[in-house]
Scaffold this active site. Sequence first.
Site, mmCIF file in Angstrom:
data_model
loop_
_atom_site.group_PDB
_atom_site.id
_atom_site.type_symbol
_atom_site.label_atom_id
_atom_site.label_comp_id
_atom_site.label_asym_id
_atom_site.label_seq_id
_atom_site.Cartn_x
_atom_site.Cartn_y
_atom_site.Cartn_z
ATOM 1 N N HIS A 77 -32.139 11.803 -37.988
ATOM 2 C CA HIS A 77 -32.450 12.100 -39.394
ATOM 3 C C HIS A 77 -33.928 11.766 -39.565
ATOM 4 O O HIS A 77 -34.431 10.837 -38.892
ATOM 5 C CB HIS A 77 -31.712 11.199 -40.368
ATOM 6 C CG HIS A 77 -30.229 11.240 -40.332
ATOM 7 N ND1 HIS A 77 -29.487 10.543 -39.426
ATOM 8 C CD2 HIS A 77 -29.342 11.866 -41.137
ATOM 9 C CE1 HIS A 77 -28.196 10.742 -39.665
ATOM 10 N NE2 HIS A 77 -28.073 11.544 -40.696
ATOM 11 N N ASP B 257 -34.590 8.144 -39.851
ATOM 12 C CA ASP B 257 -34.367 7.289 -38.672
ATOM 13 C C ASP B 257 -35.677 7.081 -37.907
ATOM 14 O O ASP B 257 -35.863 6.058 -37.255
ATOM 15 C CB ASP B 257 -33.386 7.911 -37.667
ATOM 16 C CG ASP B 257 -32.096 8.361 -38.288
ATOM 17 O OD1 ASP B 257 -31.711 7.785 -39.318
ATOM 18 O OD2 ASP B 257 -31.472 9.297 -37.747
HETATM 19 C C1 XUL Z 1 -21.875 10.537 -41.618
HETATM 20 C C2 XUL Z 1 -22.311 11.340 -40.462
HETATM 21 C C3 XUL Z 1 -23.764 11.641 -40.374
HETATM 22 C C4 XUL Z 1 -24.059 13.023 -39.899
HETATM 23 C C5 XUL Z 1 -25.517 13.402 -39.956
HETATM 24 O O1 XUL Z 1 -20.525 10.261 -41.626
HETATM 25 O O2 XUL Z 1 -21.514 11.709 -39.627
HETATM 26 O O3 XUL Z 1 -24.376 10.696 -39.554
HETATM 27 O O4 XUL Z 1 -23.629 13.197 -38.591
HETATM 28 O O5 XUL Z 1 -26.068 13.240 -41.208
#
Ligand code: XUL
Length: 437
Positions: free
Chosen positions: A94, A97
């Site tokens: 993300h 992150d």
């Molecule tokens: C949350 C989840 C996230 C997604 C990406 O449950 O799975 O980490 O994979 O935003």
Amino acid sequence: MSCLIKYEGPQSTNPFAFKYYNPDAVVAGKPMREQLKFSLAWWHTLCADGTDMFGIGTQDKTFGGADPMEISKKRVDVGFALMEKLSIDYFCFHDRDLFPEDNLTLKEFHANLDVIVDYIEEKMKQTGKKLLWGTANCFSNPRYMNGAGTSPHPDSFAYAAAQIKKAMDITKRLGGTGYVFWGGREGYETLLNTDMKLELDNMARLLHLAVDYAEKIGFTGDLYIEPKPKEPTKHQYDFDAATVIGFLKTYGLDGKIKLNIEANHATLAGHTFQHELCVARINGAFGSIDANQGDMLLGWDTDQFPTNVYDAALCMLEVLRAGGFTNGGLNFDAKVRRASYQPEDWVAAFIAGMDTFALGLIIADRIIKDGRMDAFVAERYALWNEGIGKDITSGKATLEDLYNYAANLGTVKTVTHGGQEYLESVMNQIMFGMNGN
Ligand code: XUL
Ligand code: CO
């Protein structure tokens, strides 16, 4: 950290060796590393420190860095060293992150992000590691308290659009083969304060803007929605694969966005992992996988490393039936338990997850080669290839024809049998081998 985790085979008792994952061994026509396409999730592996609702972190993820820039660079160093050590070829992130957003303005945040992306790009060149998918975190910051695309406030929508644009730019620049939308807070707590129609229309508007932008910048990877039924909001709009596919069709997004299926999200929706993968596959929407598992005694998203071989085998069966991964892969959206605070625990967790999916692949390949399961299913539906069955599937039979047909049947009490217990024993025999090993 430095020495490589090697394949030592099922007889090994070395905790830091693979027992089943042999990257270069060919299974179902391709080396394991190409079939499985393992990926490291930046957020769990390099950022999450074990903090939970009842206590502070137990795991130091600053890696000796003093300020946000230094910590972020150390995370890159450790992330690439870990991928190298474990023979993991891909990673996912993300935006937040890679660099903590904290109280920065969008411009300040993105300027810092650019520094880290430069650093990552350099590491990728040195190591050959690849980006499986990128995403924008449009759920953690308070501005997304009511959702991003589904917020009642247009500023939340605009800010999310800006984050998505930048995260797509980064994904394209780093050669990523996918981009994920997980609708973190795209849902609601109560209909007493919610205009559901406007929220869904707006969510589709945001996705259309993103699809158009991906096309504009020449992003050739896949776009995925990751379904999840609850947590953080009580009622998430992307409840499960079937709900998302219906949503995509309603808003003209089918064919443009595929699915990223996560095991723990499947079970939260009251489905099996295999069910969600099958729904995605038969609708031509299978894309990528977030590999983890929940705990059946707990009702939340525990994101544990996957160790259930049975589920992994049925998952890999769906993957092989879908023709294998193209742009997708197996991303370990998984975190160690709070008490597994030592770096050795983190390595052991990946080894456990990778060996589990290696076994899953081996068993799935055996199921297909064995042929008894497929033959059973083909036989169970054989009557659709002849007689009245064929008249129905070909569209020849009318409702009146079926009335006349049924009227001549007399009483119908027994039809096709299920054979579930037999097939479950076949599954056990295939899992443990014909020689009991
Ligand atoms: C949350 C989840 C996230 C997604 C990406 O449950 O799975 O980490 O994979 O935003
Ligand atoms: Co996920």
